[in-house]
Design a protein around this motif. Structure first.
Motif, PDB file in Angstrom:
ATOM      1  N   ALA A 230      24.283  21.409  43.880  1.00 33.39           N
ATOM      2  CA  ALA A 230      25.074  21.837  42.720  1.00 33.39           C
ATOM      3  C   ALA A 230      26.281  20.928  42.540  1.00 33.39           C
ATOM      4  O   ALA A 230      26.789  20.340  43.496  1.00 33.39           O
ATOM      5  N   ASP A 231      26.750  20.828  41.306  1.00 33.03           N
ATOM      6  CA  ASP A 231      27.926  20.007  41.000  1.00 33.03           C
ATOM      7  C   ASP A 231      29.100  20.920  40.681  1.00 33.03           C
ATOM      8  O   ASP A 231      29.138  21.556  39.633  1.00 33.03           O
ATOM      9  N   LEU A 232      30.065  20.994  41.610  1.00 30.30           N
ATOM     10  CA  LEU A 232      31.248  21.832  41.455  1.00 30.30           C
ATOM     11  C   LEU A 232      32.496  21.001  41.163  1.00 30.30           C
ATOM     12  O   LEU A 232      33.621  21.479  41.301  1.00 30.30           O
ATOM     13  N   THR A 233      32.285  19.764  40.734  1.00 31.97           N
ATOM     14  CA  THR A 233      33.408  18.882  40.448  1.00 31.97           C
ATOM     15  C   THR A 233      34.348  19.526  39.427  1.00 31.97           C
ATOM     16  O   THR A 233      33.919  19.956  38.355  1.00 31.97           O
ATOM     17  N   GLY A 234      35.608  19.620  39.767  1.00 32.42           N
ATOM     18  CA  GLY A 234      36.584  20.166  38.840  1.00 32.42           C
ATOM     19  C   GLY A 234      36.493  21.663  38.635  1.00 32.42           C
ATOM     20  O   GLY A 234      37.148  22.195  37.728  1.00 32.42           O
ATOM     21  N   ALA A 235      35.713  22.366  39.451  1.00 31.27           N
ATOM     22  CA  ALA A 235      35.641  23.828  39.323  1.00 31.27           C
ATOM     23  C   ALA A 235      37.032  24.424  39.485  1.00 31.27           C
ATOM     24  O   ALA A 235      37.819  23.969  40.317  1.00 31.27           O
ATOM     25  N   GLN A 240      38.385  27.688  49.553  1.00 31.51           N
ATOM     26  CA  GLN A 240      37.592  27.361  50.740  1.00 31.51           C
ATOM     27  C   GLN A 240      36.804  28.554  51.265  1.00 31.51           C
ATOM     28  O   GLN A 240      35.632  28.400  51.633  1.00 31.51           O
ATOM     29  N   PRO A 241      37.378  29.761  51.323  1.00 33.52           N
ATOM     30  CA  PRO A 241      36.574  30.901  51.780  1.00 33.52           C
ATOM     31  C   PRO A 241      35.328  31.143  50.934  1.00 33.52           C
ATOM     32  O   PRO A 241      34.278  31.536  51.462  1.00 33.52           O
ATOM     33  N   GLN A 242      35.424  30.937  49.618  1.00 31.99           N
ATOM     34  CA  GLN A 242      34.244  31.101  48.769  1.00 31.99           C
ATOM     35  C   GLN A 242      33.164  30.101  49.156  1.00 31.99           C
ATOM     36  O   GLN A 242      31.977  30.450  49.253  1.00 31.99           O
ATOM     37  N   LEU A 243      33.563  28.851  49.369  1.00 33.29           N
ATOM     38  CA  LEU A 243      32.590  27.836  49.784  1.00 33.29           C
ATOM     39  C   LEU A 243      32.006  28.163  51.148  1.00 33.29           C
ATOM     40  O   LEU A 243      30.805  28.009  51.371  1.00 33.29           O
ATOM     41  N   ASN A 244      32.860  28.592  52.061  1.00 31.33           N
ATOM     42  CA  ASN A 244      32.393  28.893  53.407  1.00 31.33           C
ATOM     43  C   ASN A 244      31.354  30.006  53.426  1.00 31.33           C
ATOM     44  O   ASN A 244      30.492  30.056  54.305  1.00 31.33           O
ATOM     45  N   ALA A 245      31.452  30.911  52.450  1.00 37.58           N
ATOM     46  CA  ALA A 245      30.521  32.032  52.388  1.00 37.58           C
ATOM     47  C   ALA A 245      29.199  31.667  51.721  1.00 37.58           C
ATOM     48  O   ALA A 245      28.221  32.414  51.818  1.00 37.58           O
ATOM     49  N   ALA A 246      29.160  30.522  51.038  1.00 33.32           N
ATOM     50  CA  ALA A 246      27.964  30.095  50.312  1.00 33.32           C
ATOM     51  C   ALA A 246      27.098  29.193  51.189  1.00 33.32           C
ATOM     52  O   ALA A 246      27.427  28.883  52.327  1.00 33.32           O
ATOM     53  N   ALA A 250      24.377  18.489  51.806  1.00 37.64           N
ATOM     54  CA  ALA A 250      25.087  17.212  51.700  1.00 37.64           C
ATOM     55  C   ALA A 250      25.162  16.720  50.267  1.00 37.64           C
ATOM     56  O   ALA A 250      26.005  15.875  49.940  1.00 37.64           O
ATOM     57  N   ALA A 251      24.299  17.227  49.397  1.00 41.37           N
ATOM     58  CA  ALA A 251      24.278  16.775  48.005  1.00 41.37           C
ATOM     59  C   ALA A 251      25.177  17.622  47.101  1.00 41.37           C
ATOM     60  O   ALA A 251      25.352  17.296  45.927  1.00 41.37           O
ATOM     61  N   THR A 252      25.740  18.697  47.623  1.00 43.39           N
ATOM     62  CA  THR A 252      26.634  19.536  46.825  1.00 43.39           C
ATOM     63  C   THR A 252      27.937  18.783  46.563  1.00 43.39           C
ATOM     64  O   THR A 252      28.566  18.288  47.496  1.00 43.39           O
ATOM     65  N   ARG A 253      28.323  18.700  45.317  1.00 42.54           N
ATOM     66  CA  ARG A 253      29.549  17.985  44.953  1.00 42.54           C
ATOM     67  C   ARG A 253      30.693  18.986  44.816  1.00 42.54           C
ATOM     68  O   ARG A 253      30.572  20.002  44.117  1.00 42.54           O
ATOM     69  N   LEU A 254      31.808  18.684  45.508  1.00 38.05           N
ATOM     70  CA  LEU A 254      32.924  19.626  45.604  1.00 38.05           C
ATOM     71  C   LEU A 254      34.162  19.135  44.855  1.00 38.05           C
ATOM     72  O   LEU A 254      34.350  17.936  44.666  1.00 38.05           O
ATOM     73  N   PRO A 255      35.041  20.064  44.483  1.00 41.56           N
ATOM     74  CA  PRO A 255      36.319  19.668  43.877  1.00 41.56           C
ATOM     75  C   PRO A 255      37.195  18.974  44.922  1.00 41.56           C
ATOM     76  O   PRO A 255      37.030  19.186  46.129  1.00 41.56           O
ATOM     77  N   ASP A 256      38.122  18.179  44.451  1.00 39.61           N
ATOM     78  CA  ASP A 256      39.075  17.538  45.354  1.00 39.61           C
ATOM     79  C   ASP A 256      39.840  18.598  46.133  1.00 39.61           C
ATOM     80  O   ASP A 256      40.210  19.648  45.588  1.00 39.61           O
ATOM     81  N   GLY A 257      40.089  18.316  47.410  1.00 40.74           N
ATOM     82  CA  GLY A 257      40.899  19.206  48.228  1.00 40.74           C
ATOM     83  C   GLY A 257      40.125  20.254  48.988  1.00 40.74           C
ATOM     84  O   GLY A 257      40.688  20.941  49.847  1.00 40.74           O
ATOM     85  N   LEU A 258      38.839  20.422  48.696  1.00 46.77           N
ATOM     86  CA  LEU A 258      38.015  21.373  49.419  1.00 46.77           C
ATOM     87  C   LEU A 258      37.052  20.638  50.339  1.00 46.77           C
ATOM     88  O   LEU A 258      36.594  19.540  50.024  1.00 46.77           O
ATOM     89  N   LEU A 259      36.743  21.263  51.471  1.00 48.97           N
ATOM     90  CA  LEU A 259      35.940  20.620  52.499  1.00 48.97           C
ATOM     91  C   LEU A 259      34.523  21.183  52.546  1.00 48.97           C
ATOM     92  O   LEU A 259      34.312  22.387  52.283  1.00 48.97           O
ATOM     93  N   ARG A 260      33.589  20.340  52.898  1.00 40.38           N
ATOM     94  CA  ARG A 260      32.209  20.789  53.080  1.00 40.38           C
ATOM     95  C   ARG A 260      32.133  21.610  54.369  1.00 40.38           C
ATOM     96  O   ARG A 260      32.464  21.111  55.454  1.00 40.38           O
ATOM     97  N   PRO A 261      31.744  22.870  54.301  1.00 44.95           N
ATOM     98  CA  PRO A 261      31.682  23.688  55.514  1.00 44.95           C
ATOM     99  C   PRO A 261      30.743  23.091  56.553  1.00 44.95           C
ATOM    100  O   PRO A 261      29.672  22.577  56.214  1.00 44.95           O
TER     101      PRO A 261
END
Length: 265
Positions: A230-235, A240-246, A250-261
């Motif tokens: 999924a592309d979450l760029t600029g979401a 971070q807790p929301q991402l951690n729960a999902a 490696a192909a998931t694109r994240l907003p700046d400042g958030l880390l890949r769990p």
């Protein structure tokens, strides 16, 4: 400006002592509020931190205090922990969740202040942020009396306005799904760019390959949501807790400042 990133090395294990949990898919045992977890060490570190998920404590891996732990420990209580001063324990444990909620509001206000499209709102956003920061510095007896829900009611519409301004330029935006029940929904590859999913239930939804750029995800429940590719760029307002729960990859694109769990495949 208040630090909104957790620093466990400066905290007295407050999330491990103050908060309750029940034996479930997220926790291997019951624990009452105000009772230290059996895995909490004497130095306030976690004895199973490196293997929380394997040990049945998945719930711990999706939690984030937004810096409330070190603020309570070092600022409000001056570095004196609840073991050194047992008389402060119950008060400290009551203050911690209040500060955590206020810090989450601060995090959203800071994000809104940084939105170029919402520049006209910056003075009022900054005013609310300063007011909430002042609350976090109150003496503990006053802090536990703070009506956090009232602060949310004040800030919520302002964040909504900032979101509208930030998403207004998205062309071809589909209808908003604010508060929608999308539990288990099949949204693989869906075009959700710029859509408001604020408060939506997306538990176990299939969002693999979905376009979530500039989507408003404030308060959306992403537990076990599939975000592979999924592309979450600029979401907007994604935490971070929301991402951690999902579940992503490696192909998931994240907003700046958030880390890949680390548990993502």
């Amino acid at each position: 400006m208040t630090s909104l990133k957790a620093d466990c090395s400066q905290c007295f294990g407050l999330c491990c002592a103050a908060l309750p949990f029940s034996a479930s898919a997220d926790f291997a045992a019951d624990k009452a509020a105000g009772t230290p977890c059996g895995n909490l060490r004497a130095d306030f570190s976690c004895g199973i931190h490196a293997r929380l998920r394997e040990s049945g404590y998945r719930g711990c891996t999706v939690y984030d205090c937004f810096g409330a732990g070190q603020h309570v420990s070092q600022v409000l209580y001056g570095g004196t922990d609840w073991r050194e001063a047992p008389g402060t324990a119950s008060e400290m444990f009551a203050v911690f969740p209040v500060v955590r909620q206020l810090h989450e509001l601060l995090r959203h206000l800071q994000e809104a202040e940084g939105m170029p499209a919402a520049a006209a709102l910056r003075p009022v956003l900054a005013e609310h942020r300063s007011g909430i920061e002042a609350l976090t510095r109150l003496a503990p007896p006053a802090l536990v009396q703070v009506d956090v829900d009232a602060r949310r009611r004040e800030v919520g519409p302002l964040l909504g306005r900032a979101s509208e301004l930030a998403r207004a330029a998205v062309r071809g935006r589909r209808r908003d799904r604010r508060g929608a029940d999308l539990m288990g929904a099949r949204l693989r590859g869906a075009s959700l760019r710029g859509v408001s999913l604020r408060g939506a239930c997306l538990i176990a939804a299939d969002l693999a390959g979905a376009d979530l750029r500039q989507a408003d995800l404030l308060g959306a429940d992403l537990r076990d949501a599939g975000l592979a590719g999924a592309d979450l760029t600029g979401a907007l307002f994604l935490t971070q807790p929301q991402l951690n729960a999902a579940r992503g990859d490696a192909a998931t694109r994240l907003p700046d400042g958030l880390l890949r769990p680390p548990h993502w495949s």
